[in-house]
Design a protein around this motif. Structure first.
Motif, mmCIF file in Angstrom:
data_model
loop_
_atom_site.group_PDB
_atom_site.id
_atom_site.type_symbol
_atom_site.label_atom_id
_atom_site.label_comp_id
_atom_site.label_asym_id
_atom_site.label_seq_id
_atom_site.Cartn_x
_atom_site.Cartn_y
_atom_site.Cartn_z
ATOM 1 N N LEU A 88 -44.185 18.316 61.110
ATOM 2 C CA LEU A 88 -43.351 17.271 62.236
ATOM 3 C C LEU A 88 -44.449 15.992 62.143
ATOM 4 O O LEU A 88 -43.299 14.446 62.525
ATOM 5 N N GLY A 89 -45.423 15.840 62.823
ATOM 6 C CA GLY A 89 -46.284 14.793 62.848
ATOM 7 C C GLY A 89 -45.949 13.579 61.763
ATOM 8 O O GLY A 89 -46.109 14.270 60.415
ATOM 9 N N SER A 90 -46.023 13.223 62.017
ATOM 10 C CA SER A 90 -45.812 11.683 60.872
ATOM 11 C C SER A 90 -46.410 10.144 62.301
ATOM 12 O O SER A 90 -46.317 9.438 63.125
ATOM 13 N N SER A 91 -47.776 9.065 61.991
ATOM 14 C CA SER A 91 -47.719 8.547 62.603
ATOM 15 C C SER A 91 -46.895 6.840 62.653
ATOM 16 O O SER A 91 -47.116 6.374 63.176
ATOM 17 N N ARG A 92 -45.771 7.075 61.361
ATOM 18 C CA ARG A 92 -45.381 5.894 61.092
ATOM 19 C C ARG A 92 -43.701 5.861 61.320
ATOM 20 O O ARG A 92 -43.115 5.376 62.297
ATOM 21 N N LEU A 93 -43.159 7.728 61.565
ATOM 22 C CA LEU A 93 -42.208 8.123 62.336
ATOM 23 C C LEU A 93 -42.019 8.999 62.160
ATOM 24 O O LEU A 93 -42.056 10.136 62.054
ATOM 25 N N PRO A 94 -42.131 9.022 63.447
ATOM 26 C CA PRO A 94 -42.247 11.015 63.979
ATOM 27 C C PRO A 94 -41.499 11.873 64.032
ATOM 28 O O PRO A 94 -40.518 11.160 64.118
ATOM 29 N N GLY A 95 -40.999 12.563 63.433
ATOM 30 C CA GLY A 95 -40.147 13.932 63.516
ATOM 31 C C GLY A 95 -39.180 13.025 62.284
ATOM 32 O O GLY A 95 -38.281 13.713 62.161
ATOM 33 N N LYS A 96 -40.010 12.339 60.927
ATOM 34 C CA LYS A 96 -38.645 11.427 60.173
ATOM 35 C C LYS A 96 -38.227 12.917 59.362
ATOM 36 O O LYS A 96 -36.828 12.223 58.782
ATOM 37 N N ILE A 97 -38.537 13.519 59.433
ATOM 38 C CA ILE A 97 -37.748 15.024 57.904
ATOM 39 C C ILE A 97 -36.782 16.189 59.199
ATOM 40 O O ILE A 97 -35.927 16.336 58.382
ATOM 41 N N LEU A 98 -36.686 15.638 60.708
ATOM 42 C CA LEU A 98 -35.717 16.375 61.202
ATOM 43 C C LEU A 98 -34.846 15.329 61.649
ATOM 44 O O LEU A 98 -33.095 15.597 62.044
ATOM 45 N N ASN A 99 -34.809 13.921 60.659
ATOM 46 C CA ASN A 99 -33.255 12.897 61.117
ATOM 47 C C ASN A 99 -31.999 13.231 59.899
ATOM 48 O O ASN A 99 -33.093 14.017 59.106
ATOM 49 N N PRO A 100 -30.693 13.447 60.728
ATOM 50 C CA PRO A 100 -29.417 13.315 59.850
ATOM 51 C C PRO A 100 -29.930 12.744 58.858
ATOM 52 O O PRO A 100 -29.502 11.422 58.512
ATOM 53 N N LEU A 101 -29.550 13.698 57.093
ATOM 54 C CA LEU A 101 -29.127 12.402 56.174
ATOM 55 C C LEU A 101 -27.078 13.340 56.377
ATOM 56 O O LEU A 101 -27.463 14.409 55.491
ATOM 57 N N SER B 183 -24.807 15.283 56.798
ATOM 58 C CA SER B 183 -24.097 16.638 57.821
ATOM 59 C C SER B 183 -25.556 17.915 58.076
ATOM 60 O O SER B 183 -25.643 18.521 58.478
ATOM 61 N N LYS B 184 -26.860 17.149 57.339
ATOM 62 C CA LYS B 184 -27.898 18.140 57.249
ATOM 63 C C LYS B 184 -29.035 17.365 58.053
ATOM 64 O O LYS B 184 -28.777 16.321 57.044
ATOM 65 N N THR B 185 -30.410 17.777 57.874
ATOM 66 C CA THR B 185 -31.624 16.977 58.785
ATOM 67 C C THR B 185 -31.953 16.377 56.531
ATOM 68 O O THR B 185 -32.093 16.862 55.898
ATOM 69 N N ALA B 186 -33.257 15.628 56.843
ATOM 70 C CA ALA B 186 -33.891 15.140 55.385
ATOM 71 C C ALA B 186 -34.504 16.453 54.919
ATOM 72 O O ALA B 186 -34.439 16.662 53.959
ATOM 73 N N LEU B 187 -35.044 17.566 55.343
ATOM 74 C CA LEU B 187 -36.015 18.428 55.430
ATOM 75 C C LEU B 187 -34.943 19.294 54.232
ATOM 76 O O LEU B 187 -35.280 20.029 53.087
ATOM 77 N N ALA B 188 -33.124 19.535 55.045
ATOM 78 C CA ALA B 188 -32.757 20.396 54.298
ATOM 79 C C ALA B 188 -32.497 19.973 53.023
ATOM 80 O O ALA B 188 -31.830 20.741 52.021
ATOM 81 N N ARG B 189 -31.921 18.657 53.394
ATOM 82 C CA ARG B 189 -31.731 17.677 51.667
ATOM 83 C C ARG B 189 -32.444 18.118 50.342
ATOM 84 O O ARG B 189 -32.369 18.125 49.338
ATOM 85 N N VAL B 190 -33.827 18.078 50.794
ATOM 86 C CA VAL B 190 -35.005 18.026 49.721
ATOM 87 C C VAL B 190 -34.513 19.544 49.573
ATOM 88 O O VAL B 190 -34.971 19.831 48.502
ATOM 89 N N LEU B 191 -35.486 21.159 50.353
ATOM 90 C CA LEU B 191 -35.059 21.808 50.494
ATOM 91 C C LEU B 191 -33.722 22.594 48.715
ATOM 92 O O LEU B 191 -34.122 23.074 48.065
ATOM 93 N N ASP B 192 -33.171 22.002 49.808
ATOM 94 C CA ASP B 192 -31.436 22.027 48.535
ATOM 95 C C ASP B 192 -32.017 21.427 47.886
ATOM 96 O O ASP B 192 -31.146 22.036 46.326
#
Length: 261
Positions: A11-24, A26-35
């Protein structure tokens, strides 16, 4: 041969906290990577390696909600966390991808895996030199070498970034799938700053859900047609990545993103 795609996520990021849980879309950025990782041919496991802190429970929950396995480990010792994820699944080979790469390309990953086996190298990537768009980065290596690194690496930098010990080891043979270059290496497809999030969301607005499966060639073609999209995060170009002097002993012919030609 069993293969695990292990995605570093936190979750942590000094530049953009919570960045991977932002939506791209209909899904989060994290889900897009995993998919996208799940579409890599021959992948037996796709695992999110996440710190075992309370703050990162939200990331673990998001990965599980997307249908993927989770391994939890040390927040500060990323190498040990990553090796634990490999042990948890028991795969013989590991491909490393990071969660800030929502456009990771399965076919390019497959070519890097093929290069490792075809050349009998110990380690293969597509970043030695870095001639692909930033955000397509992947590395593959035998799990036994990851465990060796976990046992022997003592420098702080080697434990914070997983693969420096492997990349810099003079006793290992390194191979690189060479990117197309010709300026495409300056495209920024990695999620680290607010401008990067704006770029990804603009691509999803342009392509809709087709962005989730668009190939690197299709995305590069879009960037060539739409310089206004490239301009969104062009100011965040990582010149250190391009200037990195580390070169593999074995390099392929340049990989052509044909739809971008």
């Amino acid at each position: 041969m069993t293969l695990a795609i292990i995605v570093q996520a936190r979750l942590g990021s000094s530049r953009l906290p919570g960045k991977i849980l932002n939506p791209l879309g209909s899904k989060t950025a994290l889900a897009r990577v995993l998919d996208r990782c799940a579409r890599i041919a021959g992948a037996d496991h796709v695992i999110a390696a996440i710190p075992d802190t309370e703050a990162d429970n939200a990331v673990a929950d998001a990965a599980r909600a997307a249908g993927y396995a989770v391994s939890r480990g040390s927040e500060s010792d990323v190498l040990s966390r990553y090796a634990k994820a490999a042990r948890d699944c028991g795969a013989e080979y590991i491909m490393r991808v990071t969660s800030d790469c929502p456009f990771i390309d399965p076919q390019i990953c497959e070519r890097v895996i093929g290069l490792l086996h075809d050349t009998h190298a110990d380690y293969a990537s597509n970043t030695m030199p870095a001639l692909f768009p930033h955000g397509l980065d992947c590395e593959v290596f035998p799990a036994v070498l990851l465990y060796r690194a976990d046992r022997l690496a003592s420098e702080a930098g080697d434990r914070e970034h997983v693969t420096p010990w492997l990349r810099q080891n003079p006793h290992l043979h390194h191979a690189c799938l060479t990117g197309p270059g010709q300026g495409l290496e300056r495209l920024r497809w990695t999620l680290d700053y607010a401008e990067d999030l704006e770029f990804f969301q603009a691509v999803y607005e342009e392509l809709g859900e087709a962005a989730a499966t668009a190939s690197a060639a299709q995305l590069a073609a879009l960037c060539l047609r739409r310089p206004d999209l490239v301009a969104i995060n062009a100011g965040r170009l990582d010149t250190g990545r391009l200037d990195n002097p580390q070169l593999a002993e074995i390099t392929s012919a340049p990989f052509a993103l044909r739809e971008a030609a």
